[in-house]
Motif scaffolding. Sequence first.
Motif: not given
Length: 258
Positions: A16-21, A42-43, A48-51, A77-79
């Motif tokens: 799941f962590a890999e998918a978030l990234h 997942i998107q 939400n994770f990135i925000i 920040a996103r990078q």
Amino acid sequence: MGCQQQDNLQQLQQDFAEALHYRPSPVSKRVAAGRLAPEQRIQIYRNNFIISLSEVLEATYPCCKAVVGDECFAQLARQHVLTLPLKEGNVTDYGDHFVETISSQTPVIEAVPYIADLARLEWLVDRASQHVANASHFPFEQLALITEDNFSQLALEVAEPVYFFDSEHPVASLWQMITSDQIESMDITRPESVIIQHRQQGMKVIATTPSATELLRLCQQGQPLGEADDSMLTQLSELVQQHLFTRIHGLPEGEYAD
């Protein structure tokens, strides 16, 4: 929970962590289908994770955001979030290495050459804020015991914790202007060193010189004043007035001896 179940849970968390990234992951195959496709679900988590982590960075680096603007900072920040994943649930230390993320963005560095050092300052301010406020005061009464004969053997104890570094830009003055909302023109090519300490009155950010930071470094190593050169000693009075030392070691035996 059995070992097999625990292994399966850890693998799911990793996938799941890999998918978030945005990294290859089989986790979408384990997401139940519904009104939204698994990848769409997942998107939502990904956004939400990135925000959320971007908001952590905004809180840590408000001056950098003020300088580069909302859109540029959001991209930085996103990078950072996608390059350096969160490794634990506690976000207190998240934001470390943001300087490296900024430095890797050549267009940003070319447009705002001082931004990496400003980020470094803000990270150290954040680190200092994690410590209990320093309430030490220099014992000025000890100065009466200093003579020409004992001066070179004396060692000053630094009021820890303290952070400092040297910059090719006036980042301490810039930080002070932004945080006080009193912007004025300045020469951004002017070198400036900075000292950071958490005081009871608030965060102390001092604009100074490389000679001052070198003297602090010398004192942290327990070296006597005899090892300091003339340029370092010219900063001694100012550092004493700033309460950056707690006591003098090596004085004659008596009331203030070690």
